[in-house]
Design a protein around this motif. Structure first.
Motif, PDB file in Angstrom:
ATOM      1  N   SER A  65      26.535 -17.785 -51.535  1.00  8.38           N
ATOM      2  CA  SER A  65      25.122 -18.439 -51.234  1.00  8.38           C
ATOM      3  C   SER A  65      25.268 -19.395 -50.263  1.00  8.38           C
ATOM      4  O   SER A  65      24.342 -19.710 -49.422  1.00  8.38           O
ATOM      5  CB  SER A  65      24.701 -19.112 -52.794  1.00  8.38           C
ATOM      6  OG  SER A  65      24.689 -18.198 -53.739  1.00  8.38           O
ATOM      7  N   ARG A  66      26.446 -20.160 -50.133  1.00  9.88           N
ATOM      8  CA  ARG A  66      26.963 -21.084 -49.112  1.00  9.88           C
ATOM      9  C   ARG A  66      26.825 -20.314 -47.895  1.00  9.88           C
ATOM     10  O   ARG A  66      26.258 -20.916 -46.538  1.00  9.88           O
ATOM     11  CB  ARG A  66      27.984 -21.820 -49.345  1.00  9.88           C
ATOM     12  CG  ARG A  66      28.055 -22.638 -50.293  1.00  9.88           C
ATOM     13  CD  ARG A  66      29.561 -23.417 -50.706  1.00  9.88           C
ATOM     14  NE  ARG A  66      29.614 -24.190 -51.838  1.00  9.88           N
ATOM     15  CZ  ARG A  66      30.753 -24.439 -52.430  1.00  9.88           C
ATOM     16  NH1 ARG A  66      32.043 -24.282 -51.835  1.00  9.88           N
ATOM     17  NH2 ARG A  66      30.708 -25.045 -53.494  1.00  9.88           N
ATOM     18  N   PHE A  67      27.250 -19.427 -47.795  1.00  9.12           N
ATOM     19  CA  PHE A  67      27.324 -18.420 -46.243  1.00  9.12           C
ATOM     20  C   PHE A  67      25.913 -18.202 -45.991  1.00  9.12           C
ATOM     21  O   PHE A  67      25.567 -18.159 -44.873  1.00  9.12           O
ATOM     22  CB  PHE A  67      28.088 -17.339 -46.544  1.00  9.12           C
ATOM     23  CG  PHE A  67      28.009 -16.165 -45.319  1.00  9.12           C
ATOM     24  CD1 PHE A  67      28.631 -16.476 -44.173  1.00  9.12           C
ATOM     25  CD2 PHE A  67      27.178 -15.049 -45.414  1.00  9.12           C
ATOM     26  CE1 PHE A  67      28.508 -15.761 -43.229  1.00  9.12           C
ATOM     27  CE2 PHE A  67      27.206 -14.048 -44.412  1.00  9.12           C
ATOM     28  CZ  PHE A  67      27.837 -14.531 -43.230  1.00  9.12           C
ATOM     29  N   GLU A  68      25.130 -17.502 -46.962  1.00 10.05           N
ATOM     30  CA  GLU A  68      23.790 -17.199 -46.497  1.00 10.05           C
ATOM     31  C   GLU A  68      23.162 -18.545 -46.208  1.00 10.05           C
ATOM     32  O   GLU A  68      22.222 -18.414 -45.075  1.00 10.05           O
ATOM     33  CB  GLU A  68      23.179 -16.586 -47.893  1.00 10.05           C
ATOM     34  CG  GLU A  68      23.571 -15.189 -48.148  1.00 10.05           C
ATOM     35  CD  GLU A  68      22.914 -14.782 -49.384  1.00 10.05           C
ATOM     36  OE1 GLU A  68      22.418 -15.478 -50.039  1.00 10.05           O
ATOM     37  OE2 GLU A  68      23.045 -13.439 -49.698  1.00 10.05           O
ATOM     38  N   LEU A  69      23.101 -19.771 -46.994  1.00 10.30           N
ATOM     39  CA  LEU A  69      22.566 -20.830 -46.351  1.00 10.30           C
ATOM     40  C   LEU A  69      22.928 -21.288 -44.889  1.00 10.30           C
ATOM     41  O   LEU A  69      22.333 -21.845 -44.024  1.00 10.30           O
ATOM     42  CB  LEU A  69      22.660 -22.207 -47.427  1.00 10.30           C
ATOM     43  CG  LEU A  69      22.247 -22.029 -48.750  1.00 10.30           C
ATOM     44  CD1 LEU A  69      22.483 -23.032 -49.715  1.00 10.30           C
ATOM     45  CD2 LEU A  69      20.433 -21.940 -48.592  1.00 10.30           C
ATOM     46  N   SER A  70      24.038 -21.089 -44.730  1.00 11.12           N
ATOM     47  CA  SER A  70      24.868 -21.489 -43.411  1.00 11.12           C
ATOM     48  C   SER A  70      24.317 -20.590 -42.361  1.00 11.12           C
ATOM     49  O   SER A  70      23.738 -21.023 -41.381  1.00 11.12           O
ATOM     50  CB  SER A  70      26.497 -21.632 -43.402  1.00 11.12           C
ATOM     51  OG  SER A  70      26.917 -21.999 -42.241  1.00 11.12           O
ATOM     52  N   SER A  72      21.461 -19.083 -42.594  1.00  8.68           N
ATOM     53  CA  SER A  72      20.078 -19.131 -42.281  1.00  8.68           C
ATOM     54  C   SER A  72      19.812 -20.611 -41.453  1.00  8.68           C
ATOM     55  O   SER A  72      18.901 -20.515 -40.547  1.00  8.68           O
ATOM     56  CB  SER A  72      19.324 -19.453 -43.733  1.00  8.68           C
ATOM     57  OG  SER A  72      18.005 -19.718 -43.638  1.00  8.68           O
ATOM     58  N   SER A  73      20.654 -21.369 -41.678  1.00  9.05           N
ATOM     59  CA  SER A  73      20.577 -22.714 -40.959  1.00  9.05           C
ATOM     60  C   SER A  73      20.973 -22.444 -39.475  1.00  9.05           C
ATOM     61  O   SER A  73      20.130 -23.102 -38.650  1.00  9.05           O
ATOM     62  CB  SER A  73      21.598 -23.786 -41.654  1.00  9.05           C
ATOM     63  OG  SER A  73      21.643 -25.015 -40.769  1.00  9.05           O
ATOM     64  N   THR A  74      22.040 -21.711 -39.374  1.00  9.58           N
ATOM     65  CA  THR A  74      22.398 -21.478 -37.935  1.00  9.58           C
ATOM     66  C   THR A  74      21.296 -20.744 -37.161  1.00  9.58           C
ATOM     67  O   THR A  74      20.671 -20.994 -36.176  1.00  9.58           O
ATOM     68  CB  THR A  74      23.716 -20.618 -37.930  1.00  9.58           C
ATOM     69  OG1 THR A  74      24.750 -21.362 -38.640  1.00  9.58           O
ATOM     70  CG2 THR A  74      24.136 -20.249 -36.466  1.00  9.58           C
ATOM     71  N   GLN A  75      20.595 -19.654 -38.070  1.00 12.01           N
ATOM     72  CA  GLN A  75      19.777 -18.786 -37.189  1.00 12.01           C
ATOM     73  C   GLN A  75      18.440 -19.858 -36.964  1.00 12.01           C
ATOM     74  O   GLN A  75      17.666 -19.474 -35.758  1.00 12.01           O
ATOM     75  CB  GLN A  75      19.308 -17.636 -38.305  1.00 12.01           C
ATOM     76  CG  GLN A  75      20.248 -16.607 -38.349  1.00 12.01           C
ATOM     77  CD  GLN A  75      19.870 -15.487 -39.363  1.00 12.01           C
ATOM     78  OE1 GLN A  75      18.966 -15.692 -40.115  1.00 12.01           O
ATOM     79  NE2 GLN A  75      20.927 -14.385 -39.250  1.00 12.01           N
ATOM     80  N   LYS A  76      18.278 -20.659 -37.966  1.00 13.86           N
ATOM     81  CA  LYS A  76      17.059 -21.524 -37.836  1.00 13.86           C
ATOM     82  C   LYS A  76      17.206 -22.307 -36.411  1.00 13.86           C
ATOM     83  O   LYS A  76      16.376 -22.547 -35.597  1.00 13.86           O
ATOM     84  CB  LYS A  76      16.808 -22.340 -39.085  1.00 13.86           C
ATOM     85  CG  LYS A  76      15.426 -23.290 -38.794  1.00 13.86           C
ATOM     86  CD  LYS A  76      15.233 -24.072 -40.007  1.00 13.86           C
ATOM     87  CE  LYS A  76      14.023 -24.901 -40.185  1.00 13.86           C
ATOM     88  NZ  LYS A  76      13.918 -25.660 -41.407  1.00 13.86           N
ATOM     89  N   ALA A  77      18.481 -23.002 -36.257  1.00 15.17           N
ATOM     90  CA  ALA A  77      18.894 -23.739 -35.420  1.00 15.17           C
ATOM     91  C   ALA A  77      18.823 -23.040 -33.963  1.00 15.17           C
ATOM     92  O   ALA A  77      18.399 -23.803 -32.824  1.00 15.17           O
ATOM     93  CB  ALA A  77      20.455 -24.386 -35.528  1.00 15.17           C
ATOM     94  N   THR A  78      19.193 -21.831 -34.054  1.00 15.34           N
ATOM     95  CA  THR A  78      19.288 -21.023 -32.817  1.00 15.34           C
ATOM     96  C   THR A  78      17.866 -20.593 -32.319  1.00 15.34           C
ATOM     97  O   THR A  78      17.580 -20.749 -31.024  1.00 15.34           O
ATOM     98  CB  THR A  78      20.017 -19.708 -33.113  1.00 15.34           C
ATOM     99  OG1 THR A  78      21.258 -19.818 -33.541  1.00 15.34           O
ATOM    100  CG2 THR A  78      19.919 -18.863 -31.900  1.00 15.34           C
ATOM    101  N   GLN A  79      16.956 -20.297 -33.437  1.00 12.91           N
ATOM    102  CA  GLN A  79      15.283 -20.112 -33.167  1.00 12.91           C
ATOM    103  C   GLN A  79      14.841 -21.478 -32.316  1.00 12.91           C
ATOM    104  O   GLN A  79      14.053 -21.393 -31.611  1.00 12.91           O
ATOM    105  CB  GLN A  79      14.898 -19.641 -34.399  1.00 12.91           C
ATOM    106  CG  GLN A  79      15.316 -18.244 -34.844  1.00 12.91           C
ATOM    107  CD  GLN A  79      14.617 -17.749 -36.004  1.00 12.91           C
ATOM    108  OE1 GLN A  79      13.853 -18.746 -36.625  1.00 12.91           O
ATOM    109  NE2 GLN A  79      14.847 -16.585 -36.620  1.00 12.91           N
ATOM    110  N   GLU A  80      15.056 -22.483 -33.100  1.00  9.60           N
ATOM    111  CA  GLU A  80      14.563 -23.915 -32.733  1.00  9.60           C
ATOM    112  C   GLU A  80      14.937 -24.097 -31.294  1.00  9.60           C
ATOM    113  O   GLU A  80      14.174 -24.453 -30.179  1.00  9.60           O
ATOM    114  CB  GLU A  80      15.020 -24.958 -33.570  1.00  9.60           C
ATOM    115  CG  GLU A  80      14.474 -24.861 -34.960  1.00  9.60           C
ATOM    116  CD  GLU A  80      14.628 -26.054 -36.061  1.00  9.60           C
ATOM    117  OE1 GLU A  80      15.666 -26.741 -35.597  1.00  9.60           O
ATOM    118  OE2 GLU A  80      14.084 -25.976 -36.907  1.00  9.60           O
TER     119      GLU A  80
END
Length: 289
Positions: A65-70, A72-80
């Motif tokens: 779950s932590r990996f998935e959250l991390s 997702s957060s990384t992907q979101k930051a990358t997209q942003e």
């Protein structure tokens, strides 16, 4: 070169996979029967083993779950970050376009101003040229009018008339006879007593006096130096120094001096002294005696 965030993601993924693998292995291991379990592990050990397996499974699930959250957060930051870069690029493009548009507008305004200035200069030059042409035409017309007036004046000033009217010729130039001491020097216009005698051309009166055989005589000098003489008159109508026009009365038909009847003795003296035949001279000037 891998990014630090990417390395953390890989490490976490590896740990999660390892935990899941351990859990799966524990689950896939052959179940121990109570008999065999009892023969190998005591109840406390078996419970501890089960608790350990459950804890590893929960730990693996939390790590996933932590990996998935991390991730997702990384992907979101990358997209942003990508979105920010795109927005920045678009803003830069818009600014560049605005600059180009502004430069084009300035260039167009400058071109229009230059064209307007050239048009104004051309209009001004055309107006000046037109005014100059009109002035030139007016000057030429005025000069032409002045020349015509001068010609008319000259023609008027050189207009010639006969010395008298109602006459008949009684003696001609060069004629001989007992009436004269030598050949006749002029042209005799016989007319009734008192008939006006006129200057044939404009000029200045240079003589108005009694001149012996010529009787009362008037001489007029004209612009070309020619002198005309009028003799035997009954009276004078002018004085020396008077300026007369063609046709101005200078005296009247008479019989003064050496004469046999009323007439005017008319002479033409070129240069003031050379006597010439008055008849062709009068014809050359436009009158026929």
């Amino acid at each position: 070169m891998q990014r630090p965030g990417r390395a953390v993601q890989l490490v976490g993924l590896t740990a999660a996979l390892a935990a899941a693998a351990g859990t799966a292995a524990a689950g896939l291991a052959a179940p121990t029967s109570p008999a065999s379990a009892g023969s190998s592990l005591n109840p406390a050990q078996a419970e501890a083993l089960s608790a350990a397996r459950i804890e590893r499974r929960d730990l693996g699930s939390r790590d996933m779950s932590r990996f998935e959250l991390s991730l997702s957060s990384t992907q979101k930051a990358t997209q942003e970050a990508k979105a920010a870069q795109v927005a920045k690029a678009r803003a830069a493009q818009l600014a560049a376009n605005a600059t180009i548009t502004e430069r084009r507008a300035l260039a167009l305004a400058a071109a229009k101003a230059t064209a307007a200035k050239k048009a104004a200069a051309a209009t001004k030059a055309a107006a000046a040229a037109k005014a100059a042409a009109l002035a030139k035409a007016a000057a030429e017309a005025k000069a032409e009018q002045q020349a015509e007036a001068k010609e008319r004046s000259a023609a008027t000033s050189m207009r010639i008339t006969l010395p008298t009217t109602g006459y008949h010729l009684t003696a001609h130039f060069g004629q001989g006879g007992s009436r004269w001491a030598s050949n006749h020097t002029g042209l005799d216009f016989a007319a009734p007593m008192g008939t006006p005698v006129r200057s044939v051309l404009p000029g200045e009166v240079i003589q108005a006096e009694f001149a012996g055989a010529y009787g009362r005589q008037v001489k007029v000098r004209h612009s070309d130096g020619t002198v005309t003489s009028y003799g035997h008159m009954a009276e004078f109508s002018v004085n020396v120094g008077d300026v007369v026009a063609a046709g101005t009365q200078v005296g009247a038909i008479g019989m003064s001096g050496n004469t046999t009847g009323p007439h005017v003795h008319f002479e033409v003296l070129l240069g003031g002294s050379d006597q010439v035949d008055p008849e062709p001279w009068l014809r050359d000037h436009g009158v026929n005696p």
